[in-house]
Scaffold this motif. Sequence first.
Motif, PDB file in Angstrom:
ATOM      1  N   LYS A   1     -17.995  -4.589 117.188  1.00 31.33           N
ATOM      2  CA  LYS A   1     -16.618  -4.606 116.684  1.00 31.33           C
ATOM      3  C   LYS A   1     -15.675  -5.230 117.708  1.00 31.33           C
ATOM      4  CE  LYS A   1     -15.274  -1.282 114.083  1.00 31.33           C
ATOM      5  NZ  LYS A   1     -14.831   0.037 113.539  1.00 31.33           N
TER       6      LYS A   1
ATOM      7  N   ARG B   1     -16.069  -8.974 117.660  1.00 31.80           N
ATOM      8  CA  ARG B   1     -15.426  -9.637 116.513  1.00 31.80           C
ATOM      9  C   ARG B   1     -13.898  -9.588 116.623  1.00 31.80           C
ATOM     10  NH1 ARG B   1     -19.108  -8.459 111.087  1.00 31.80           N
ATOM     11  NH2 ARG B   1     -21.053  -9.315 111.964  1.00 31.80           N
TER      12      ARG B   1
ATOM     13  N   GLU C   1     -11.518 -12.037 114.068  1.00 29.11           N
ATOM     14  CA  GLU C   1     -12.119 -12.067 112.732  1.00 29.11           C
ATOM     15  C   GLU C   1     -11.328 -11.178 111.768  1.00 29.11           C
ATOM     16  OE1 GLU C   1     -16.303 -11.879 112.429  1.00 29.11           O
ATOM     17  OE2 GLU C   1     -16.671 -12.994 114.282  1.00 29.11           O
ATOM     18  N   THR C   2     -11.621 -11.324 110.497  1.00 27.42           N
ATOM     19  CA  THR C   2     -10.846 -10.667 109.451  1.00 27.42           C
ATOM     20  C   THR C   2     -11.138  -9.176 109.378  1.00 27.42           C
ATOM     21  OG1 THR C   2     -12.548 -10.997 107.755  1.00 27.42           O
ATOM     22  CG2 THR C   2     -10.960 -12.793 108.112  1.00 27.42           C
ATOM     23  N   ILE C   3     -10.256  -8.464 108.662  1.00 26.81           N
ATOM     24  CA  ILE C   3     -10.460  -7.035 108.439  1.00 26.81           C
ATOM     25  C   ILE C   3     -11.794  -6.811 107.730  1.00 26.81           C
ATOM     26  CG2 ILE C   3      -9.620  -5.009 107.201  1.00 26.81           C
ATOM     27  CD1 ILE C   3      -7.974  -5.676 109.638  1.00 26.81           C
ATOM     28  N   GLU C   4     -12.122  -7.698 106.798  1.00 19.60           N
ATOM     29  CA  GLU C   4     -13.377  -7.569 106.064  1.00 19.60           C
ATOM     30  C   GLU C   4     -14.577  -7.681 106.999  1.00 19.60           C
ATOM     31  OE1 GLU C   4     -10.865  -9.463 105.202  1.00 19.60           O
ATOM     32  OE2 GLU C   4     -10.176  -8.472 103.360  1.00 19.60           O
ATOM     33  N   ASP C   5     -14.490  -8.610 107.952  1.00 21.18           N
ATOM     34  CA  ASP C   5     -15.585  -8.767 108.917  1.00 21.18           C
ATOM     35  C   ASP C   5     -15.732  -7.525 109.786  1.00 21.18           C
ATOM     36  OD1 ASP C   5     -16.349 -11.352 108.149  1.00 21.18           O
ATOM     37  OD2 ASP C   5     -14.767 -12.262 109.362  1.00 21.18           O
TER      38      ASP C   5
ATOM     39  N   MET D   1     -14.842  -4.477 108.936  1.00 17.76           N
ATOM     40  CA  MET D   1     -15.331  -3.376 108.111  1.00 17.76           C
ATOM     41  C   MET D   1     -16.834  -3.475 107.887  1.00 17.76           C
ATOM     42  SD  MET D   1     -12.238  -3.015 105.317  1.00 17.76           S
ATOM     43  CE  MET D   1     -13.099  -1.721 104.403  1.00 17.76           C
ATOM     44  N   GLU D   2     -17.351  -4.708 107.889  1.00 14.96           N
ATOM     45  CA  GLU D   2     -18.795  -4.883 107.725  1.00 14.96           C
ATOM     46  C   GLU D   2     -19.579  -4.197 108.832  1.00 14.96           C
ATOM     47  OE1 GLU D   2     -19.619  -9.002 107.617  1.00 14.96           O
ATOM     48  OE2 GLU D   2     -19.037  -9.282 105.530  1.00 14.96           O
TER      49      GLU D   2
ATOM     50  N   GLU E   1     -21.061  -0.813 108.293  1.00 18.76           N
ATOM     51  CA  GLU E   1     -22.269  -0.709 107.473  1.00 18.76           C
ATOM     52  C   GLU E   1     -23.503  -1.227 108.199  1.00 18.76           C
ATOM     53  OE1 GLU E   1     -21.962   0.874 104.643  1.00 18.76           O
ATOM     54  OE2 GLU E   1     -19.815   1.017 105.038  1.00 18.76           O
TER      55      GLU E   1
ATOM     56  N   SER F   1     -26.088  -8.167 107.515  1.00 18.67           N
ATOM     57  CA  SER F   1     -26.116  -6.729 107.751  1.00 18.67           C
ATOM     58  C   SER F   1     -27.432  -6.259 108.372  1.00 18.67           C
ATOM     59  CB  SER F   1     -25.894  -5.972 106.439  1.00 18.67           C
ATOM     60  OG  SER F   1     -26.949  -6.248 105.531  1.00 18.67           O
TER      61      SER F   1
END
Length: 610
Positions: free
Chosen positions: A475, A478, A483-487, A489-490, A493, A568
């Motif tokens: 994290k 990134r 990087e984006t919020i979506e990246d 959040m990945e 997972e 992932s």
Amino acid sequence: MYFLERVMAVPRLPEKLRRLEELSKNLWWSWNYRAQQMFKYMDPEMWYQERRSPIRLLRRISQTRLYELSEDKPFIEMYESVVGEFDEYMGGKDTWMDREHPDRKEQCIAYFCAEYGFHESFPIYSGGLGILAGDHLKTASDMGLNFVAVGLLYRNGYFEQRIDESGWQQNIYHSYEFEDFPVVPAQDDSGDEIFVNIDFPGRKVWAKIWKTAVGRTSLYLLDTDIPQNEPEDRNITATLYGGDRETRIKQEILLGIGGVRALRMLNYSPNVWHMNEGHAAFLSLERIRELVQKNSIDLSTASMIVKSGNVFTTHTPVPAGNDTFSLEIIDKYFRDFWSTIRAERDEFINLGIERLPGGGQQYSMTVLALRLSALANGVSKLHGRVSRNLWNHIYPDLPAVEVPISHVTNGVHIWTWLNPNLVKLLDRYLPVGWHEKVYDPEIWEAVDKIPEEEIWKLHMSLKSRARNFLQGRLKRQRMRLGETIEDLMEVEEALPEDVLTIGFARRFATYKRATLIFKDINRLKSIITNSERPVQFVFAGKAHPADDPGKELIRKLYEISRTPEFKSRIIIVENYDMNIARHLVSGVDVCSIRQEDLMKLVEPVVRRLV
């Protein structure tokens, strides 16, 4: 003025805690969990900010906090317990050497290596070679061997690795203050600092000798970044494996020739000289010079005497990983040396010459080490066989099977790598005193008595810990790249705990084949996405700063890790160090690192986990 005030503001230890400094400067703490917990207790946040370095912690902690700790009863109890354990260890008279070979206690072993890995807060290592060397010193201390080591002290250490948005490795160097390292100037009987000098073309180069305490053993590190030298020579010890071929030969002359001279100044007379990889092979030339000049004997006789006391460990199974120099550069740096051993140029060159199949020739550090060592070994049974074939050409009259290279399978210092929670579990089931007998196969038979559910519960707990650690590193990586919020959040997972996790943490060189698993991409997809037995991979490792093909492997791996099919299930974590290694060793299901033989020490446990 602010800088001056900051430098002078190093806190003073209260009398009750005066031995904290001594504890911080002996790397015994790096394999003693109770000592680490004691330092962490002092200021948990600062402990992590300062990379778990006791020395950095003590230099930056507030004076007020030290006064508080001096009146903190739980801390004082912890402190006194750790001091007592340290004193008992340092004064121990019942070591393996005491029990097994008391008649050989005075026989000294000298160990030379270009890098040493003790802990991530002391960055004078790059990978497995250094970690093995550090583990050798720790184990020698535990066993009570009469053991002394020599290396170089690098002002800029090894580089910090950052991976950019394209997946390309960026090399970040830091200039370290030696006050933050567990080193002190070596001193003579009068209390004066000790310096050694060596002859380079047209000048002398001086090196300061520093001492590092590793439990009961001592490591001496040479440093040319001192006022006696010209700026060019001050940079000799700037970076580990940095610079061009001239920098490399200067470093290796300093390590080998300067290292022997340093031990002589420190009054050591080793019985055995161990070269851990070819970087230190010039030590044999200095030992030959000593014999020729002091005893007035010829080169051939001196060479045989030196050979009888030398041991050489080769690590690299491909020609490209073994240091070589052109004959021109050897002439430049040794033109005045061969006369000191009463040799003609060709006699001197022949000690290390390697004649290549195409008719070329080069000066090989591995060849020099092999020709002047009584014993040579690879680092596993397979590597021994590969090495015999690799170097068969310098023994043309021998079949490969008779080439004098044996093997000693790499081991590890178990207390550096065995997770404390696993130690607690083993304490409950293994015989009392097993800590002192980890080399005894009978000790490990009791592992079969441990209930499977206890092993599995602990394993999953350590796996969860490793997952949280790796997610945090990923994290931050990134976030640095914007990087984006979506990246981001990945990342939450990534690395599910119910998936078989394989760790690959090794230096990125082409011959280590980190991307071999991608050769059949469709087969890999089917393995990773198997609905019943899915698999995921964690990669970590650095490429040499000048190794663009190695960097290309990282870039390719990074690119694959960001594709929808693999994002992932394959991750690459930047800036590999010993902290990452410890988490992978204890927390993933299968781990391929340079110290893979760690698992052999706990093979019965691992067998039950799989």
